[in-house]
Scaffold this motif. Structure first.
Motif, PDB file in Angstrom:
ATOM      1  N   LEU A  32     -41.252 -59.200 -14.669  1.00 38.14           N
ATOM      2  CA  LEU A  32     -42.088 -59.754 -15.746  1.00 38.14           C
ATOM      3  C   LEU A  32     -41.995 -61.274 -15.788  1.00 38.14           C
ATOM      4  CD1 LEU A  32     -41.390 -57.244 -18.638  1.00 38.14           C
ATOM      5  CD2 LEU A  32     -43.617 -57.712 -17.599  1.00 38.14           C
ATOM      6  N   LYS A  33     -40.789 -61.804 -15.686  1.00 39.02           N
ATOM      7  CA  LYS A  33     -40.594 -63.257 -15.712  1.00 39.02           C
ATOM      8  C   LYS A  33     -41.322 -63.943 -14.566  1.00 39.02           C
ATOM      9  CE  LYS A  33     -36.082 -63.018 -17.938  1.00 39.02           C
ATOM     10  NZ  LYS A  33     -34.633 -63.125 -17.735  1.00 39.02           N
ATOM     11  N   ALA A  34     -41.432 -63.247 -13.437  1.00 37.85           N
ATOM     12  CA  ALA A  34     -42.132 -63.807 -12.280  1.00 37.85           C
ATOM     13  C   ALA A  34     -43.649 -63.721 -12.418  1.00 37.85           C
ATOM     14  CB  ALA A  34     -41.683 -63.090 -11.008  1.00 37.85           C
ATOM     15  N   GLY A  35     -44.114 -63.031 -13.471  1.00 39.63           N
ATOM     16  CA  GLY A  35     -45.549 -62.979 -13.727  1.00 39.63           C
ATOM     17  C   GLY A  35     -46.240 -61.695 -13.309  1.00 39.63           C
ATOM     18  N   HIS A  36     -45.504 -60.728 -12.810  1.00 41.95           N
ATOM     19  CA  HIS A  36     -46.108 -59.463 -12.402  1.00 41.95           C
ATOM     20  C   HIS A  36     -46.464 -58.617 -13.623  1.00 41.95           C
ATOM     21  CE1 HIS A  36     -45.117 -60.239  -8.227  1.00 41.95           C
ATOM     22  NE2 HIS A  36     -43.919 -60.617  -8.642  1.00 41.95           N
ATOM     23  N   GLU A  37     -47.456 -57.767 -13.463  1.00 44.92           N
ATOM     24  CA  GLU A  37     -47.837 -56.818 -14.505  1.00 44.92           C
ATOM     25  C   GLU A  37     -46.988 -55.568 -14.290  1.00 44.92           C
ATOM     26  OE1 GLU A  37     -51.754 -54.189 -15.529  1.00 44.92           O
ATOM     27  OE2 GLU A  37     -52.075 -56.268 -14.903  1.00 44.92           O
ATOM     28  N   VAL A  38     -46.162 -55.210 -15.275  1.00 49.62           N
ATOM     29  CA  VAL A  38     -45.189 -54.132 -15.103  1.00 49.62           C
ATOM     30  C   VAL A  38     -45.448 -53.009 -16.104  1.00 49.62           C
ATOM     31  CG1 VAL A  38     -42.723 -53.545 -15.124  1.00 49.62           C
ATOM     32  CG2 VAL A  38     -43.456 -55.794 -14.287  1.00 49.62           C
ATOM     33  N   THR A  39     -45.424 -51.781 -15.590  1.00 48.87           N
ATOM     34  CA  THR A  39     -45.472 -50.581 -16.419  1.00 48.87           C
ATOM     35  C   THR A  39     -44.192 -49.808 -16.155  1.00 48.87           C
ATOM     36  OG1 THR A  39     -47.885 -50.477 -16.272  1.00 48.87           O
ATOM     37  CG2 THR A  39     -46.745 -48.459 -16.940  1.00 48.87           C
ATOM     38  N   VAL A  40     -43.522 -49.367 -17.219  1.00 45.91           N
ATOM     39  CA  VAL A  40     -42.219 -48.713 -17.066  1.00 45.91           C
ATOM     40  C   VAL A  40     -42.233 -47.295 -17.615  1.00 45.91           C
ATOM     41  CG1 VAL A  40     -40.945 -50.886 -17.155  1.00 45.91           C
ATOM     42  CG2 VAL A  40     -41.350 -49.637 -19.269  1.00 45.91           C
ATOM     43  N   HIS A  41     -41.307 -46.499 -17.078  1.00 45.05           N
ATOM     44  CA  HIS A  41     -41.050 -45.166 -17.625  1.00 45.05           C
ATOM     45  C   HIS A  41     -39.573 -44.857 -17.432  1.00 45.05           C
ATOM     46  CE1 HIS A  41     -41.376 -41.045 -18.867  1.00 45.05           C
ATOM     47  NE2 HIS A  41     -40.646 -40.725 -17.813  1.00 45.05           N
ATOM     48  N   ASN A  42     -39.001 -44.193 -18.428  1.00 48.02           N
ATOM     49  CA  ASN A  42     -37.629 -43.703 -18.356  1.00 48.02           C
ATOM     50  C   ASN A  42     -37.564 -42.390 -19.101  1.00 48.02           C
ATOM     51  OD1 ASN A  42     -34.827 -44.706 -17.482  1.00 48.02           O
ATOM     52  ND2 ASN A  42     -34.466 -43.853 -19.521  1.00 48.02           N
TER      53      ASN A  42
END
Length: 89
Positions: A40-50
């Protein structure tokens, strides 16, 4: 391998290319949370699941999207990262 122009930008400071991608990250454990936060800090679009949904919260508060399942996280992602174990919670 080429990337669409919307994901690429040229740094004027050091003439390097920056490539931003949509990342699905499954597994928000000891390693997963810091790795997803760095993406995220690098600017990527992130979707997470746990599987323990509360573990997603710190990353979601930093800007990640949350998905209801690993499959839902992967839909539309260009990169899928899994960081899971087989130990009990």
């Amino acid at each position: 391998m080429g990337f669409p122009a919307k994901y690429c930008s040229l740094s004027k400071e050091n003439d390097t290319w920056e490539v931003l991608v949509k990342v699905a990250f499954v597994g928000m454990g000891t390693m997963g949370v810091p790795m997803a936060l760095n993406l995220l800090k690098a600017g990527h679009e992130v979707t997470v699941h746990n599987r323990s949904r509360d573990r997603e919260l710190p990353v979601a508060e930093a800007g990640a999207q949350r998905a209801a399942s690993p499959q839902a996280a992967a839909v539309g992602a260009e990169v899928v990262i899994t960081c899971v174990s087989d130990t009990p919670d």
